[in-house]
Structures are given as C-alpha cells and as structure tokens.
Motif scaffolding. Sequence first.
Motif, PDB file in Angstrom:
ATOM      1  N   UNK A  47     -50.824  -9.711  36.071  1.00  0.00           N
ATOM      2  CA  UNK A  47     -51.337  -9.906  37.430  1.00  0.00           C
ATOM      3  C   UNK A  47     -52.279 -11.106  37.480  1.00  0.00           C
ATOM      4  N   UNK A  48     -53.101 -11.233  36.448  1.00  0.00           N
ATOM      5  CA  UNK A  48     -54.007 -12.378  36.330  1.00  0.00           C
ATOM      6  C   UNK A  48     -53.214 -13.683  36.297  1.00  0.00           C
ATOM      7  N   UNK A  49     -52.120 -13.702  35.538  1.00  0.00           N
ATOM      8  CA  UNK A  49     -51.291 -14.909  35.474  1.00  0.00           C
ATOM      9  C   UNK A  49     -50.741 -15.270  36.845  1.00  0.00           C
ATOM     10  N   UNK A  50     -50.311 -14.273  37.598  1.00  0.00           N
ATOM     11  CA  UNK A  50     -49.798 -14.536  38.948  1.00  0.00           C
ATOM     12  C   UNK A  50     -50.915 -15.105  39.827  1.00  0.00           C
ATOM     13  N   UNK A  51     -52.099 -14.547  39.713  1.00  0.00           N
ATOM     14  CA  UNK A  51     -53.223 -15.050  40.511  1.00  0.00           C
ATOM     15  C   UNK A  51     -53.540 -16.493  40.131  1.00  0.00           C
TER      16      UNK A  51
END
Lengths: 156, 156
Positions: A47-51
């Motif tokens: 999720x962090x990577x997507x953000x």
Amino acid sequence: MEKTGLNDQESLLSLENFLCFAIYSTANAVTRAYQPRLAALGLTYPQYLVMVVLWEEENQTVKAIGEKLSLDSGTLTPLLKRLETAGLITRRRDTVDERQVLIGLTADGRAMRARAEAVPVAMGKAFGCTMDEAKSLRSELIVMRDNLIESIEEVK
Amino acid sequence: MEKTGLNDQESLLSLENFLCFAIYSTANAVTRAYQPRLAALGLTYPQYLVMVVLWEEENQTVKAIGEKLSLDSGTLTPLLKRLETAGLITRRRDTVDERQVLIGLTADGRAMRARAEAVPVAMGKAFGCTMDEAKSLRSELIVMRDNLIESIEEVK
DNA sequence: GCATATTAAGTTGCACACAATTAAATTGTA
DNA sequence: TACAATTTAATTGTGTGCAACTTAATATGC
C-alpha cells in the motif's frame, strides 16, 4: 573423479538456490522491517508503494500503477479498494475511455506524504549500507529482474 | 539554497524506495520465473525451498526448517500439510520431545530430487549473470537481510 | 515437587501475489 | 457499419507470509 568441479556441498540444487533464496528472504525481511515503521500510517508495504507512486503523480490508471510496481489487477483492485475505504484515494471511471479507472488522492492521502517522509530515513539506517552500495545493488537487481521477466516470456 | 544535495526528483520518498522496491519486485519476478519450471514437479517456489532443505538433510523439525527459510509455523504448517497430502513428505511427532514434529521424505519425495536437478540449470540461465556476480550479490543481500532483521528487534 | 516460564506447533484472520476467467468498452478491419 | 480482436478492470480460487493467539509439552526456579 568428478569433472564438474563441484563437491556434494556445492551441488547445483544447493548452490543456485542461494541467490534466489537470498532475494526471496531479503524481500520478506524488507516487508517485515517496514511494517512497524508503516504502522503509524496504517499502511502495509505494498500500500505504501502505491501511495509513493501516487505522490509522484496523481490520477494514474490501475494499469499504469501496475506497470510501475509489476503488479496486476488481481492484486491491485482489492488493495486500491482498501486504500479507498481508508479514505486515502479516489477511484473513478475515465469518462473518455470507460475501461480505465483513474486513481487519485484525497486530501488525507495527499497530507500523508509529509508524515511518510520519516519512513525512508528510518529504513535507510536499517539497511545498514552506504548510498553508493544501495545504488549499485539496486541497479544489479533491476538488470536481473528484467532478465527474469524476459525469460518467463520465452518459457511460455 | 538546498543543503541536502537532493533535488525534487531525488527526494527521499522516491530515492530510498528504489532499493527496497528493487528487492521486492525482483523477488516477485523470481517466484514467477520459477513457477513454469516447477510446474512439472507440481511444486510452488516456497514448497521447492522446503524440499531443497529436506534433500540436504532429512528428519528436521518444523522449527529447524523455519530457521533456515526464515518462515514461521503459521506459514510452514499449512505448506507442510500440502506437501504431505501430495505424498512427498512425512510428519510425525518426536517421541522424545512431543512438542516437536519431525519432517521426513517419502520415497516419492526423495525420488523427486533427480528431476529437480534441471530446475537450477534452467534458472541459472534465466538470471543472466555469471557465477561470480551471483555469489557477490548473494552475500551483499544476506548482509542486508541480517541488518534488516536486527533492526526489527530494535524497533520492538 | 510443584508452580511458573518457556518452547514448539497449530490456528485464526488479514493482506497480498498471481493464474485463469469474465465483463465491458474500445479498436481494427473487411 | 458490422464484427472480430484487443484492452482494461474486476472476479475467483489457491497459496503464501505474518501477527496474534492457543494448546500441549518441557524446562526452570524456588
């Protein structure tokens, strides 16, 4: 007399494993190491990577995000729905091409960026290597990753 | 005047990402690249790793396998049950210490080793690097992995 | 000798990854 | 302009990873 130059301890089934396994177990360790640092943000590592991808550029399609992260819609669709439920992103059909879904940031999602700045600082120390080492390791891995991806096409 | 020496494109939130993301996406590519080569054996990549560990030494406890692969019982127990159902391994309680479960190989599991020899040969080519490059990359990754694991303890 | 702590494996719940398939929209083409 | 091929997301099903917890067995301290 062995002609391979390998003894039993160095048999192919052990030896070759080590590079792939080193990558595999390091990746698991990366995820585990990020987890406590991301907990304050309520994000998982993917999720962090997507953000991060969205902080770099808003309003990208699911496909564009997937290409940058090497993930398909089977992984991204539920992940994006969770980020939407968390109030961090928006999902809307492209009015021009209705096959596409555009992913944007909410005010909360945009605001999270500032708090997220602390994460790479903490992780940089955790990796325990110099910036130069990180850079060269990174480029070697990316070459290898692209080799692997290419080889998959050939097998098919 | 910026004192960090970093411009916007090199902000920490992008830059640091790259090493962890290189590891993450390469690990995903490793799993995908192994999959078609392991399909003939009916194994997933983590299952293959467990078999490799058992080909090196039979009758190991779940804990011992978990330490070698950095996996806990939450991951291993169901995976080992699937290998047992596939007729490749045996699971039996240690009679001396009944907390432990000893994992052994069946005749089929032992016999699979010969067929599995082809996998590392094919994968060696897929990685597209020399043996020396593989060795140095492997040791760099393992240092980093152990740094990461150590850092997790400190955060807790 | 016995209560307490520790250990090993299993269980539960959640979030990926990814192959395979489906549905809807768009593109290409005769 | 029909209509087949392609493209984009979503869906389905399986198999990890891992945190948190449970259960049973063993070790430890007093």
